[in-house]
Write an enzyme that holds these catalytic residues in place. Sequence first.
Site, PDB file in Angstrom:
ATOM      1  N   ASP A 179      32.616  38.997  52.622  1.00 53.05           N
ATOM      2  CA  ASP A 179      33.940  39.404  53.098  1.00 53.05           C
ATOM      3  C   ASP A 179      33.863  39.762  54.586  1.00 53.05           C
ATOM      4  OD1 ASP A 179      36.628  40.859  53.079  1.00 53.05           O
ATOM      5  OD2 ASP A 179      36.396  40.441  50.951  1.00 53.05           O
TER       6      ASP A 179
ATOM      7  N   HIS B 202      39.399  44.813  55.108  1.00 53.73           N
ATOM      8  CA  HIS B 202      39.527  44.095  53.840  1.00 53.73           C
ATOM      9  C   HIS B 202      38.278  44.267  52.971  1.00 53.73           C
ATOM     10  CE1 HIS B 202      39.683  40.497  51.180  1.00 53.73           C
ATOM     11  NE2 HIS B 202      40.998  40.610  51.292  1.00 53.73           N
TER      12      HIS B 202
ATOM     13  N   SER C  81      42.945  39.321  46.229  1.00 56.00           N
ATOM     14  CA  SER C  81      41.719  39.896  46.800  1.00 56.00           C
ATOM     15  C   SER C  81      41.366  41.203  46.126  1.00 56.00           C
ATOM     16  CB  SER C  81      41.901  40.144  48.300  1.00 56.00           C
ATOM     17  OG  SER C  81      41.883  38.952  49.028  1.00 56.00           O
TER      18      SER C  81
END
Length: 483
Positions: free
Chosen positions: A159, A192, A339
Site C-alpha cells: 500500500d 491509506h 480498500s
Amino acid sequence: MKLRIISVVLILALLPVPAAADEDALLTFFDAVSSVAGGEISLMSVQDTQSARLMVEFSCETDYPFNAQTVIKHPFENYYVVQYSSYDEALAAQAALLSDSRVNYAEFDEPVTLDYTLSGEISSVSDISWGVEYTNAVSYMRFLSDNGRDNSVVVAVVDTGADMDHPYYLSRLVSGYDIINGDNTPDDTYGHGTHVAGIVRQMTNSNTKIMPIKTFNGREASLAIIANGLEYAIEKGADIVNMSFGGSHLSSGRLETLVGRAKRNNIPVVAAAGNYATNAADTCPAHIGNCITVTAHTQSGTPCYSFSNYGTVCDISAPGEQIYSSYLNGQYTYMSGTSMATPFVSGACALLLSNSPDLSFQTLTTALLDMYALPDDWDTNYGAGVLSLRPYDWSIESLELSSSNRATVTVRGNLVCDGYEPTLFVALYDDDGIMTYFKTAELTQDKKKYYFSLGDVKGSEIKAFVWDISSASILTEPYIKST
C-alpha cells in the site's frame, strides 16, 4: 539509439549462493525498476499519461534485442522491465514481442490510482470500527485466547506504507520495505496504508503482525512497482498479502504469475474489488483467479451500491462504509471503500491461521469463503454473502424429523481445526429433559447431510450439535426442535 542495460544478475560461483546474496540481488532489481518508474509515478494518471515502459516475460533464456533506453532483467527469472523513449515506440515494440512465441506476456507498466473516500473528522481518540463486531471477529479472538490458539501470523500490507510510529499498532509492526525509495522505512505520507493496517490490527490478536510495504507515492503507483511489492512479501515469508487497490481496465501477467506463486506457497492474496461501481472483471488484481476478491457492504448489510464493484469474480463482502481506523500522525478517522473491506477479510484469514497454522491454501480459502451470512435480499453479485466468522468453524443449518423417525441433519463447516475430532451428536430428550437416545457420526470434509434412524424411540425434543471428542467440548450452538 544507445542501449543502456542495467543488469542485476549476479555472477554465481560454484559454491551455493547465500540467501543474503539472493535478497541483495532482488532488492537491486527493485531499486533499478523504481529508478525508471518511480520518478514518473507522481505524474501518472489513467487519463493523461501513457506509459512508455513494458513488462515482459519469456518462457526461456533469451538475448532478445529490445533496442530500448533501459532494460532491467530480473536476477532469477526471464522477466524484464523495459523503458522506451515514447509510448509509440513502446507500442511498436509490444507488437513485435507478442509475435514471438517465446513471450509469455508483454504488457504496459500502467498507472494504478487509489480510489476511496475520507468520510469523517480526524480524531485523536482510539476506537474500533463497527465492522469488528459485525464480522464476529471479537468472538473468534476470544475463542483463540481461551483455547491458547494464537499462533504467529504476518499480514503484508502492500500500500502507501504505514505511520511507523502510530501507537495503535506500533507493537504489531515487523520489518517492511519501501519499494519506491529502496529502504527499510516504508513511512506513509498519504494515510491509506495506515488506515488499512489499523483494520488488520482491529481484526486480530496480538500475535498477528503487520508488514508494511510501500508501493504507492501518494495515491499513485505503477504495476511494475506493485508487482515488486508483492514479490517482496512472498520472499520475506508473509502469511497473507493485503492489496487494497485496483486498476480499472487493467490486466497483468506479472501480477497473475506472482499471485500463482503465492498460492503455491500457501499465501492467500486478498484484493479489493474496486470502487468504480462496475464489473470487477475489468479491475486488476481483483479479476485474478487465485485472489480472494472483496466487495463492500454497509452497516445494515446491504452492498455499497454507490461505489463497490461487483460480478462473478467477487468472492465475499465485508464492512466498507464509515470504517474507523488509524490515520497519519497518530490520529484516527473514517474512510469508505473496498480498500477498507479488504483488510477485514485479511484479518479473518489471519484468525484462521492463528487457529491452525498449517492450513493449505485450498483448505484456508474454502473455510474462509464458507464463513458468511446472508442478509435479507442479499445480492450475490457482490459475493456469496457478508463475512461472518464462526469461532468453531461449524454450524447446524437444519434438522428435520420424518414420520418414520428418521432425522436429517445439515451441517456447514470445515475441518480446519488442528487437534479436533468433530463428531455430529443427535439426541432425543423426554418431557423432563432426560436424554433417552442418541447417535453420533464422524464429520467429513465433503459431506453436508447426515441421516439417523431413531427406530421406535420417542421423545418430546430432539437436539443436534457438533461435539469435539478430544476436548469434550461442544463446537456449535445446539439446534433444538420439538418432535
